[in-house]
Design a protein around this motif. Structure first.
Motif, short mmCIF file in Angstrom:
data_model
loop_
_atom_site.label_atom_id
_atom_site.label_comp_id
_atom_site.label_asym_id
_atom_site.label_seq_id
_atom_site.Cartn_x
_atom_site.Cartn_y
_atom_site.Cartn_z
N LEU A 171 31.00 42.01 43.78
CA LEU A 171 31.86 41.94 44.97
C LEU A 171 32.18 40.49 45.30
O LEU A 171 33.31 40.17 45.67
N ALA A 172 31.21 39.60 45.12
CA ALA A 172 31.43 38.18 45.39
C ALA A 172 32.47 37.58 44.43
O ALA A 172 33.30 36.77 44.84
N ASP A 173 32.43 37.98 43.16
CA ASP A 173 33.44 37.51 42.20
C ASP A 173 34.83 37.95 42.66
O ASP A 173 35.79 37.18 42.59
N TYR A 174 34.93 39.20 43.10
CA TYR A 174 36.22 39.71 43.58
C TYR A 174 36.66 38.91 44.82
O TYR A 174 37.83 38.56 44.95
N GLY A 175 35.72 38.60 45.70
CA GLY A 175 36.03 37.79 46.88
C GLY A 175 36.50 36.40 46.51
O GLY A 175 37.43 35.86 47.11
N ASP A 176 35.86 35.81 45.50
CA ASP A 176 36.31 34.48 45.03
C ASP A 176 37.74 34.56 44.52
O ASP A 176 38.55 33.67 44.78
N TRP A 177 38.06 35.64 43.80
CA TRP A 177 39.42 35.80 43.32
C TRP A 177 40.40 35.93 44.49
O TRP A 177 41.47 35.32 44.50
N LEU A 178 40.04 36.73 45.50
CA LEU A 178 40.91 36.87 46.67
C LEU A 178 41.13 35.54 47.38
O LEU A 178 42.20 35.28 47.93
N ASN A 179 40.09 34.70 47.36
CA ASN A 179 40.17 33.37 48.00
C ASN A 179 40.80 32.32 47.10
O ASN A 179 40.86 31.15 47.47
N SER A 180 41.23 32.71 45.91
CA SER A 180 41.80 31.76 44.92
C SER A 180 40.83 30.61 44.65
O SER A 180 41.23 29.45 44.56
N ALA A 181 39.56 30.94 44.51
CA ALA A 181 38.55 29.92 44.24
C ALA A 181 38.79 29.29 42.87
O ALA A 181 39.27 29.95 41.95
N PRO A 182 38.45 28.01 42.75
CA PRO A 182 38.60 27.35 41.45
C PRO A 182 37.49 27.82 40.49
O PRO A 182 36.48 28.38 40.91
N ASN A 183 37.68 27.57 39.23
CA ASN A 183 36.67 27.83 38.20
C ASN A 183 36.29 29.29 38.05
O ASN A 183 35.13 29.60 37.77
N LEU A 184 37.24 30.19 38.23
CA LEU A 184 36.96 31.61 37.99
C LEU A 184 37.00 31.86 36.48
O LEU A 184 37.74 31.21 35.75
N ALA A 185 36.23 32.83 36.03
CA ALA A 185 36.20 33.15 34.61
C ALA A 185 37.48 33.89 34.23
O ALA A 185 37.76 34.97 34.74
N GLU A 186 38.24 33.29 33.34
CA GLU A 186 39.48 33.91 32.89
C GLU A 186 39.17 35.19 32.12
O GLU A 186 38.21 35.25 31.35
N SER A 187 39.96 36.21 32.34
CA SER A 187 39.79 37.46 31.61
C SER A 187 39.98 37.20 30.12
O SER A 187 40.88 36.46 29.72
N PRO A 188 39.14 37.82 29.28
CA PRO A 188 39.32 37.64 27.84
C PRO A 188 40.65 38.22 27.34
O PRO A 188 41.07 37.93 26.23
N HIS A 189 41.32 39.00 28.16
CA HIS A 189 42.58 39.62 27.76
C HIS A 189 43.80 38.95 28.40
O HIS A 189 44.93 39.38 28.17
N TYR A 190 43.57 37.90 29.17
CA TYR A 190 44.66 37.25 29.91
C TYR A 190 45.72 36.68 28.96
O TYR A 190 46.90 36.99 29.08
N ARG A 191 45.32 35.86 28.03
CA ARG A 191 46.28 35.19 27.15
C ARG A 191 46.85 36.10 26.07
O ARG A 191 47.91 35.83 25.53
N THR A 192 46.14 37.17 25.74
CA THR A 192 46.60 38.06 24.66
C THR A 192 47.29 39.31 25.18
O THR A 192 47.73 40.13 24.38
N SER A 193 47.42 39.45 26.48
CA SER A 193 48.01 40.66 27.05
C SER A 193 49.46 40.84 26.62
O SER A 193 50.27 39.92 26.73
#
Length: 164
Positions: free
Chosen positions: A130-152
């Motif tokens: 839940l905290a990771d999701y909250g960091d994403w909602l807050n646009s926190a820096p240094n979030l772990a990029e999805s392994p599928h982001y660049r290949t989507s």
């Protein structure tokens, strides 16, 4: 009986996630999935993906989480199966996630959101709590990029994002 979350309920989920992220940043306990967590499943099934999302976001059993095969993303590198797309709410502002194997062959969750470059809905960041999701909602820096982001394959053809 399952409950489809309203916009108001989704807003409460978002608030809880932001609160968990701020607790974690202050050093408090925020339910972050640690190394002893069983967040990752051995076999990729839609039911395991729904359970994993419920565990990560602390969703009650009565909250409806729908799943479907994602025809744009493979289950993992070199696999023939399709990833699982998860959705909370069927309303005007649903929350969507992708469940697929990461590069370490762990069944992992990613938030599906607009690509900052082309605005296509793609798996953007990995979340495990839940905290990771909250960091994403807050646009926190240094979030772990999805392994599928660049290949989507969901990215638009004109997307300037460098592909791997």
């Amino acid at each position: 009986m399952q409950f489809i979350m309203s916009t108001r309920s989704l807003a409460r989920l978002d608030q809880a996630a932001i609160h968990a992220a701020s607790q974690r940043s202050r050093g408090g306990r925020a339910g972050h999935a640690g190394s002893g967590s069983s967040l990752y499943a051995t076999f990729a099934t839609a039911e395991r993906a729904r359970r994993m999302l419920r565990q990560a976001l602390r969703l009650r059993q009565w909250v409806a989480v729908t799943s479907s095969a994602d025809d744009l993303h493979l289950l993992g590198e070199g696999s023939i199966g399709q990833a699982v797309r998860l959705r909370i709410s069927e309303g005007p502002d649903p929350r969507e996630f992708l469940a697929a194997y990461d590069s370490d062959r762990r069944f992992a969750l990613s938030v599906i959101a607009p690509c900052p470059q082309c605005a296509a809905p793609v798996p953007t960041v990995s979340i495990g709590s839940l905290a990771d999701y909250g960091d994403w909602l807050n646009s926190a820096p240094n979030l772990a990029e999805s392994p599928h982001y660049r290949t989507s394959r969901a990215h638009r053809g004109s997307c300037p994002l460098p592909r791997e």
